[in-house]
Scaffold this motif. Sequence first.
Motif, PDB file in Angstrom:
ATOM      1  N   LEU A  72      42.343  45.417  27.330  1.00  0.00           N
ATOM      2  CA  LEU A  72      43.439  45.857  28.185  1.00  0.00           C
ATOM      3  C   LEU A  72      43.139  45.635  29.660  1.00  0.00           C
ATOM      4  CD1 LEU A  72      44.501  49.121  26.338  1.00  0.00           C
ATOM      5  CD2 LEU A  72      45.645  46.906  26.315  1.00  0.00           C
ATOM      6  N   ASP A  73      41.874  45.686  30.040  1.00  0.00           N
ATOM      7  CA  ASP A  73      41.488  45.461  31.436  1.00  0.00           C
ATOM      8  C   ASP A  73      41.513  43.975  31.784  1.00  0.00           C
ATOM      9  OD1 ASP A  73      40.509  46.371  33.986  1.00  0.00           O
ATOM     10  OD2 ASP A  73      38.591  45.453  33.433  1.00  0.00           O
ATOM     11  N   THR A  79      48.905  43.936  28.563  1.00  0.00           N
ATOM     12  CA  THR A  79      49.030  45.384  28.676  1.00  0.00           C
ATOM     13  C   THR A  79      50.422  45.768  29.149  1.00  0.00           C
ATOM     14  OG1 THR A  79      46.685  45.540  29.194  1.00  0.00           O
ATOM     15  CG2 THR A  79      48.032  47.450  29.726  1.00  0.00           C
ATOM     16  N   SER A  80      50.935  45.075  30.162  1.00  0.00           N
ATOM     17  CA  SER A  80      52.265  45.409  30.668  1.00  0.00           C
ATOM     18  C   SER A  80      53.345  45.094  29.639  1.00  0.00           C
ATOM     19  CB  SER A  80      52.544  44.681  31.982  1.00  0.00           C
ATOM     20  OG  SER A  80      52.594  43.294  31.772  1.00  0.00           O
TER      21      SER A  80
END
Length: 105
Positions: A72-73, A79-80
């Motif tokens: 996710l990072d 992620t968005s």
Amino acid sequence: MLGLGSGAFMATTMQYRWLLVPAGIIGIIAGFVLYVRECRRCSALACQMAGSRVTLGLLIVAGLVVTAAIALDRFPEFTSDLLAHVMSSDAPHTGHDTGGNAMKR
């Protein structure tokens, strides 16, 4: 109160993710190494390792959490998109009127 505290904690620790993510990776690897070492020691001594299934399960869950955090990072557009899909208005109607309009009878 818990939500505000968690948000403040996350906002504070996000600036240290360059340190916390590698520390998580090192911790998970060290946990697996120590687990395997203890399994080998117990099998050599013909003893039974206490809590081996629980320990292995927790190590796997921790590894999945760290992997998800890294993914996710590193992929913010994924992620968005994921958050937009989860929060979309196309979701099934739950019966709650969140638009501020009173329900007509």
